[in-house]
Enzyme design. Sequence first.
Site, PDB file in Angstrom:
ATOM      1  N   HIS A  79       0.836  -1.210   0.000  1.00  0.00           N
ATOM      2  CA  HIS A  79       0.000   0.000   0.000  1.00  0.00           C
ATOM      3  C   HIS A  79       0.868   1.256   0.000  1.00  0.00           C
ATOM      4  CE1 HIS A  79      -3.206  -2.650   2.182  1.00  0.00           C
ATOM      5  NE2 HIS A  79      -3.025  -3.003   0.925  1.00  0.00           N
ATOM      6  N   HIS A 239      -9.258  -2.149  -4.864  1.00  0.00           N
ATOM      7  CA  HIS A 239      -8.153  -2.483  -3.964  1.00  0.00           C
ATOM      8  C   HIS A 239      -7.185  -3.462  -4.624  1.00  0.00           C
ATOM      9  CE1 HIS A 239      -5.920  -2.667  -0.277  1.00  0.00           C
ATOM     10  NE2 HIS A 239      -5.778  -3.962  -0.503  1.00  0.00           N
ATOM     11  N   ASP A 243      -3.242  -2.849  -5.046  1.00  0.00           N
ATOM     12  CA  ASP A 243      -2.201  -3.823  -4.711  1.00  0.00           C
ATOM     13  C   ASP A 243      -1.252  -4.039  -5.883  1.00  0.00           C
ATOM     14  OD1 ASP A 243      -2.891  -4.349  -2.082  1.00  0.00           O
ATOM     15  OD2 ASP A 243      -4.026  -6.162  -2.539  1.00  0.00           O
ATOM     16  N   HIS A 266      -0.697 -10.927  -5.165  1.00  0.00           N
ATOM     17  CA  HIS A 266       0.698 -10.543  -4.949  1.00  0.00           C
ATOM     18  C   HIS A 266       1.676 -11.501  -5.627  1.00  0.00           C
ATOM     19  CE1 HIS A 266      -0.731  -7.563  -2.189  1.00  0.00           C
ATOM     20  NE2 HIS A 266      -1.195  -8.449  -1.328  1.00  0.00           N
TER      21      HIS A 266
END
EC number: 3.5.1.108
Length: 307
Positions: A79, A239, A243, A266
């Site tokens: 973030h 969001h 990311d 991720h």
Amino acid sequence: MIRQRTLKQLVHATGVGLHSGRKVSLTFRPAPVNTGIVYVRTDLQPEVELRADAQFVRDTVLCTALVNEQGVRISTVEHLSAALASLGIDNLYVEVDAPEVPVMDGSAHPFIYLLQSGGIEEQSLPKQFIRIKKKIRVEDGDKWAEFAPYRRGFRMDLQIDFRHPVFDKQNQHLVFDFSGSKFAKEISRARTFGFMKDIEYLHSQNLALGGSLDNAVVLDDYRVLNEEGLRYEDEFVKHKLLDAIGDLYMCNHSILGQFTAYKTGHAINNKLLRALLADAEAWEMVTFEEEAAKSPIAYFGTKLVLA
């Protein structure tokens, strides 16, 4: 000339670690040209530095974590990394007295505000961009992500696919032409999210101990549990895009190209970035040194305009 950026002055803040649940002190220090983004564990003696680098991302379970060869780690950097990308900050020391960056409110918004409060300093050398020259794709089952050439900045095309009553009512697909101001206003406040059914297991693994309704969107089997509801109608896909921006900035440079992904996270984001950097024919480093040159990406300015 499009110049490298750092902060004008030191900024300090405190917050809670998402996974440890402990108080974390965070300090941003200006850094010289060509330093990159360097995370510093100040709670260790001697202090340990971990440079933001795709090769140092060695843990992607529920967050992006930098881990050196001795096992020293700094977790939950994504973030903050997204906030740095939106401001075009190239050089910075990020000091923490814990193994993770504080989660703040679960979004990038507080980090943008903190960084802006330090002022943005343009430096003497040209900013370096990574320009995509050919398509690169990685897959993991039905999940995938790819880079492709794109001449007008950085475009993102991202789709998620969650089976849940709340998600069924939302748009799970988003196309976003990246700019710092658009990110700050349209994306940065999107919070991390999780499901009540997973929390007991996470706690048993010493994960998400600092997670709460103050720093995450939490869902049960049917609805959002946060009293205030969602910040955006499509907060979940936003969001995931946030990311991805943070994960891809682990190369220490803004990317010029198109990023397209389906059900990414991720691990896939990092896998794609590593695949790109490993193929010297897939990208080139470019600068814009002409006096009248305009940046291919409009970064967020230095005025405190966030509410």
